[in-house]
Design a protein around this motif. Sequence first.
Motif, PDB file in Angstrom:
ATOM      1  N   TRP A  51       0.795  -1.232   0.000  1.00  0.00           N
ATOM      2  CA  TRP A  51       0.000   0.000   0.000  1.00  0.00           C
ATOM      3  C   TRP A  51       0.825   1.280   0.000  1.00  0.00           C
ATOM      4  CZ3 TRP A  51      -0.832  -3.132   4.582  1.00  0.00           C
ATOM      5  CH2 TRP A  51      -0.123  -2.710   5.700  1.00  0.00           C
ATOM      6  N   ASP A  52       2.066   1.222   0.403  1.00  0.00           N
ATOM      7  CA  ASP A  52       2.838   2.451   0.599  1.00  0.00           C
ATOM      8  C   ASP A  52       3.571   2.889  -0.664  1.00  0.00           C
ATOM      9  OD1 ASP A  52       4.244   4.589   1.553  1.00  0.00           O
ATOM     10  OD2 ASP A  52       5.200   3.519   3.207  1.00  0.00           O
ATOM     11  N   GLU A  53       3.110   3.975  -1.260  1.00  0.00           N
ATOM     12  CA  GLU A  53       3.746   4.488  -2.478  1.00  0.00           C
ATOM     13  C   GLU A  53       5.170   4.939  -2.213  1.00  0.00           C
ATOM     14  OE1 GLU A  53       2.830   7.704  -6.089  1.00  0.00           O
ATOM     15  OE2 GLU A  53       1.678   7.769  -4.222  1.00  0.00           O
ATOM     16  N   ALA A  54       5.435   5.438  -0.999  1.00  0.00           N
ATOM     17  CA  ALA A  54       6.776   5.915  -0.660  1.00  0.00           C
ATOM     18  C   ALA A  54       7.796   4.785  -0.662  1.00  0.00           C
ATOM     19  CB  ALA A  54       6.756   6.593   0.712  1.00  0.00           C
ATOM     20  N   PRO A  82      -3.435   2.176  -2.814  1.00  0.00           N
ATOM     21  CA  PRO A  82      -3.436   3.152  -1.715  1.00  0.00           C
ATOM     22  C   PRO A  82      -4.125   2.612  -0.469  1.00  0.00           C
ATOM     23  CG  PRO A  82      -4.017   4.195  -3.783  1.00  0.00           C
ATOM     24  CD  PRO A  82      -3.998   2.721  -4.049  1.00  0.00           C
ATOM     25  N   TRP A  83      -3.631   3.046   0.689  1.00  0.00           N
ATOM     26  CA  TRP A  83      -4.145   2.578   1.972  1.00  0.00           C
ATOM     27  C   TRP A  83      -5.662   2.708   2.075  1.00  0.00           C
ATOM     28  CZ3 TRP A  83      -2.967  -0.004   6.306  1.00  0.00           C
ATOM     29  CH2 TRP A  83      -3.753   0.190   7.431  1.00  0.00           C
ATOM     30  N   ASP A  84      -6.207   3.807   1.584  1.00  0.00           N
ATOM     31  CA  ASP A  84      -7.641   4.074   1.716  1.00  0.00           C
ATOM     32  C   ASP A  84      -8.507   3.004   1.061  1.00  0.00           C
ATOM     33  OD1 ASP A  84      -7.068   6.346   3.107  1.00  0.00           O
ATOM     34  OD2 ASP A  84      -7.391   7.716   1.431  1.00  0.00           O
ATOM     35  N   SER A  85      -7.967   2.324   0.066  1.00  0.00           N
ATOM     36  CA  SER A  85      -8.754   1.298  -0.629  1.00  0.00           C
ATOM     37  C   SER A  85      -8.111  -0.087  -0.565  1.00  0.00           C
ATOM     38  CB  SER A  85      -8.950   1.700  -2.100  1.00  0.00           C
ATOM     39  OG  SER A  85      -7.709   1.928  -2.733  1.00  0.00           O
TER      40      SER A  85
END
Length: 436
Positions: A51-54, A82-85
């Motif tokens: 989930w972490d784009e960074a 993304p974390w939200d989804s």
Amino acid sequence: MKNNLSMEMQKLVGANTLRVIAYGVLAGALVLTAGCGKKEEEQTNLTLAIWDEAQLSVVQENVDAFNKEHEGKINVSVQQIPWDSYWTKLDASLETNEAPDVFWMNVYLTKYADHELLHSLDEYIEKDKLDLSVYASGRIKAFNYGDKQYALPKGLDTVVCALNKDIFQKYDVELPKEGWTWDDMRATADQLKSAIHEKGGSEYPIVMELDGQPSWINFLYQNGGYYLSEDGKTTGAALPESQDAIQQVVDLMDNGHMAPYEVLSESKGTDLFVSGQAGIVFVGSWKASVLEDSKLAQDGNVQLIQMPAMAKNNYCTMGGLGYVMSEKCKNKEAAWEFIRYISGEEAETHEAEKGIDIPAYLSAQDAYVKNFKNLDAQVFMEASKTGFPYPSNGNFDWTSFVDDSMQVAFAKKQSVKDALEEGAKKAQEVLDELYK
């Protein structure tokens, strides 16, 4: 006579010719069969969900290294959601045959294990005789549920204290030493308070974050209480030991040893610390870069130290991620091969060198420490040796009652006893319903 002999010869030659042709066809068939036996196995394609784009670019570098090493045999593609989804899409995919083969997991592990959506790694660990002691023990324990190991750990976070050396020097107070206790901390805070008052200063001796993980959850366990029982069915927020731990925090605020609730609810403790407004802060390792990049640290005025011990110990709670395998994965041997690599020494050292995560793999931690020029980040690593898993049963419907009761106690809207007992009662009703 001559003609009769000629006819017999023709028959003999014809028969031999047929045998040769037959042998040739058979030999050809054998060659073709042998060729099929040597045909290369089809490549196994796996998916990894994170989930972490960074962290994506560094994780991708490790995946690329694995793919190169297993070229033509196994290929892994990364899906960054993304974390939200992330959890919504994961839940939907696990109900179909489109689930990722390997994916990141955290405190929600018990939820997915209970629904039999994760594949236990025990058979592969046993077969490969994998030594789990190479990882921080608290992170291995965090992913062991029902005596089954469902994940190998990726990274971790810990909690320590940071000291503002400039404030201690300014007010001529001796810096705490490793092995200190809450009694030592109170005595130090009292000296700072008196000196700050005498010189007309405005700094606070101690600050903390009001969130549980970097502060009060640790205090519950350090004092012999607990947030959640090991079986996940009972909250210990109202235990006498837990109440005593929170009362000690409230007393720090009342005595002027810690910034009052009104201040901490308006400004993050770490922000107050890096701006030079506090002598001591309880801080999570996820704020390491904030400390490192601060002018305070650049001037050499930040010193890290383990948390002081309460009645039982000074152990901290550890969060962190792990790699799990979907029960629906079609090629579990290949997925295990990948999990071993991505959570192994080489991959975790690479992540550590890039500074994206504190590795759970102990021998890789030194590479993370070397990223810091203004902090002794080894203190975070030392805390991981005794840290315990963040307490969770994968359900968060009950947690708000306990968490809110802590804020009520800190704000002195109710006594510590009344606030925690009321919050724990409501939380336990949810837990009892969940496990009835």
